[in-house]
Design an enzyme around this catalytic site. Sequence first.
Site, mmCIF file in Angstrom:
data_model
loop_
_atom_site.group_PDB
_atom_site.id
_atom_site.type_symbol
_atom_site.label_atom_id
_atom_site.label_comp_id
_atom_site.label_asym_id
_atom_site.label_seq_id
_atom_site.Cartn_x
_atom_site.Cartn_y
_atom_site.Cartn_z
ATOM 1 N N ARG A 124 5.293 -17.433 22.377
ATOM 2 C CA ARG A 124 4.009 -17.807 21.809
ATOM 3 C C ARG A 124 2.927 -17.056 22.588
ATOM 4 N NH1 ARG A 124 3.404 -24.020 24.168
ATOM 5 N NH2 ARG A 124 2.045 -23.448 25.876
ATOM 6 N N ASN A 162 -4.992 -23.295 21.653
ATOM 7 C CA ASN A 162 -4.293 -24.105 22.651
ATOM 8 C C ASN A 162 -4.376 -23.422 24.001
ATOM 9 O OD1 ASN A 162 -2.471 -26.451 23.188
ATOM 10 N ND2 ASN A 162 -1.153 -24.813 23.964
ATOM 11 N N GLU A 163 -4.940 -24.132 24.964
ATOM 12 C CA GLU A 163 -4.943 -23.650 26.342
ATOM 13 C C GLU A 163 -5.308 -22.167 26.447
ATOM 14 O OE1 GLU A 163 -1.108 -24.806 27.937
ATOM 15 O OE2 GLU A 163 -1.902 -26.766 28.462
ATOM 16 N N GLU A 321 -3.183 -33.778 27.157
ATOM 17 C CA GLU A 321 -1.719 -33.687 27.298
ATOM 18 C C GLU A 321 -1.319 -34.075 28.710
ATOM 19 O OE1 GLU A 321 0.060 -29.854 26.551
ATOM 20 O OE2 GLU A 321 -1.218 -29.494 24.818
ATOM 21 N N GLU A 369 11.176 -25.544 24.068
ATOM 22 C CA GLU A 369 10.839 -26.740 24.857
ATOM 23 C C GLU A 369 11.679 -27.946 24.450
ATOM 24 O OE1 GLU A 369 6.495 -26.911 24.648
ATOM 25 O OE2 GLU A 369 6.435 -25.754 26.504
ATOM 26 N N HIS A 372 11.816 -30.625 26.911
ATOM 27 C CA HIS A 372 10.558 -31.198 27.412
ATOM 28 C C HIS A 372 10.528 -32.686 27.091
ATOM 29 C CE1 HIS A 372 6.338 -31.909 28.166
ATOM 30 N NE2 HIS A 372 6.327 -30.755 28.799
#
Length: 681
Positions: A124, A162-163, A321, A369, A372
């Site tokens: 990503r 995102n981030e 998060e 993930e 996760h």
Amino acid sequence: MRGSATPGGTPPPNPPGTHSGMWFGGDYNPEQWDAAVWAQDDVLMREASVNTATVGVFSWALLEPAEGRFEFGWLDAVLDRLHANGVRVILATPTASPPPWFTLAYPDAMPVTRDGTRLWHGSRDTYCAAAPSYRRAALRIAGELARRYAGHPALAMWHVHNEYGTRCWCDHAAAGFRRWLRARYGDGDHGLAALNEAWGTAFWSQRYSAWEQILPPLATQYLPNPGQDLDFRRFWSDELLAAFTQQRDVLRQNSPGIPVTTNFMGPDHLVVDAWSWAREVDVVAVDHYLSSAGPRGLADIAFCADWARSVGGGRPWLLMEQAPSVVIENGLMVHREPGRMLRDSLGYVARGADSVLFFQWRASRSGAEMYHPALVPHAGPDTRIFAEAAELGAVLRRLAGVAGSVVTADAAVLVDTDSRWALESRGLPSPHVRHLDVARAAHAALWRSGIGCDIAAPDADLSRYRLVVVPAVYLLTDAAAATLRRYTDGGGHLVVTFCSGIADESHRIRIGGYPGALRDILGIRAEEFHPLPPGTTARLSAATPTGAHGNLWTERLRAEGAEILARYADGVLAGLPAITRHCYGTGTAWYLSTLPDDDALDALLLEAASAAGVRPALPGAPPGVCVTRRHGNGARSWLFAVNHSDRAATLPAVGVDLITGREVTGTLELPPHGVAVIRDA
Ligand code: GAL
């Protein structure tokens, strides 16, 4: 130094719609599952009191399967279903992960590393934020989403991207860098001369005679130019910010009234300057992943939460998060002990968070993930983790009234992005000194003493604080140094550590003795740095607890007006000052030329705090019990008490414990690892 929001004082009101009750839930990626699982999700979300889902963060390939062809039917169904189930939606723009078709259409928009390697899809975050084709594609999907969902009743907030945090050294980045430099230094020969001066290009034949010669700091033969490196970091933070604000503006135009945010990566993240970013979001939202399951993790929660509140100017913020149960320590997934989901989450809420959101709702069964942790683990809902999630959801429902209330502090620790960036340069006296480590050590010392603390930028208005700690704020502008001078002169209490005020805003040394920007305030002058090798310490003499040692750094210091509180006890610096105190104007300034052990640092900061009249939130709170207070409108307030120790504790309190529903009439009994939130009577 970057611009800052101003923490402290009365925070501005929240933008409408950003806070209503405590938001609980997290990232929801239903596109991985089928209808039977969705039906179970609905039931379990109700069971766990989930009221918020972050949706669509990485859904670009499904939303736009081919360039310009959009498929929103599946997302319509997700939003409708969540709404019917009483769950509000934080809808993301999916621009952090362009689909494979994008790579093939626009290979020039793939990111390039410092050494010239181009990265490809398969993970990503493969895009260059400075590439025009990427920016166009990102704006197009953001606009489509905004028009489609503007009026959807589930939509509570936009979550852009995102981030933000990828970097790139490609030709688009180079062109953008040159534009940014021209804006900073001025166009033409005059600007170029100013740049040459700022970067010190007279050394090593680096003088630029035309703008086109300037490159990003690519891989090179030996030490890179520190001024160039610092400016490239500044440019890149601004470039990413421009990518964010473009999307934000499209969302605002097309869905007026819906707040817009993006998830910051917490205080450790080095790529963006949170102070300037925080001014551009409607509410600060932060992701926080612990790197230690032990006591260091607890101090880190407090540090992150104080930071998140402070970058947003003191307003409540969103914990966007966190991981439900696991901490990754040196590559190992380490479980936090039972009960920590509630205790740790309340640690953020106690310091101003109005949400507890997780990555992610249901554990994936495939993909990068898949291991996760999630609120619904692979083993399903009949598990400790889901039970803890449901317990947390129930508690947060009872804390709905706390949302929107604020936390105030009389002490502040400075955190400065430019200093962090400059200290990343190679060729400095020690590669081991990091601004944030020293800031964190100072914050942790105040935290251990129960003293509430904001994080502030060096150019913020510090006048409301009684105590300000300047932890390795290596780079200080003249304006920031003047702020610290005014603050101390006017009666403030300032604690400055080594490696502060050494360089100016272009990372040029302030000559005449260290720390050039602050010598007069501190009444000292250092002439040599003696950084300590890892694992070694320097013994300190009197006035610090017996046996105290300095870590990380020492220096050859002389007092020029300051009183000597501790000296170095051995080695080449034996007998020379290590810790000093100086009266400046009507204030007092301490100087720590080394980083004392925890006990000594606690004692020093406690002494400075008491000299400043700063008291713990609850004087006399037992060790291991974190106590903080949130203030609502009028006189209403909530006392948060989290017992991290395995001993029962008693505290003075009066009010109603919102967790148990019991009235507390003078003494609160907290069991080992117990928590309480007392609403004042
Ligand atoms: C965050 C990210 C999430 C997920 C999570 C896993 O940084 O925003 O998408 O990857 O980490 O810890």
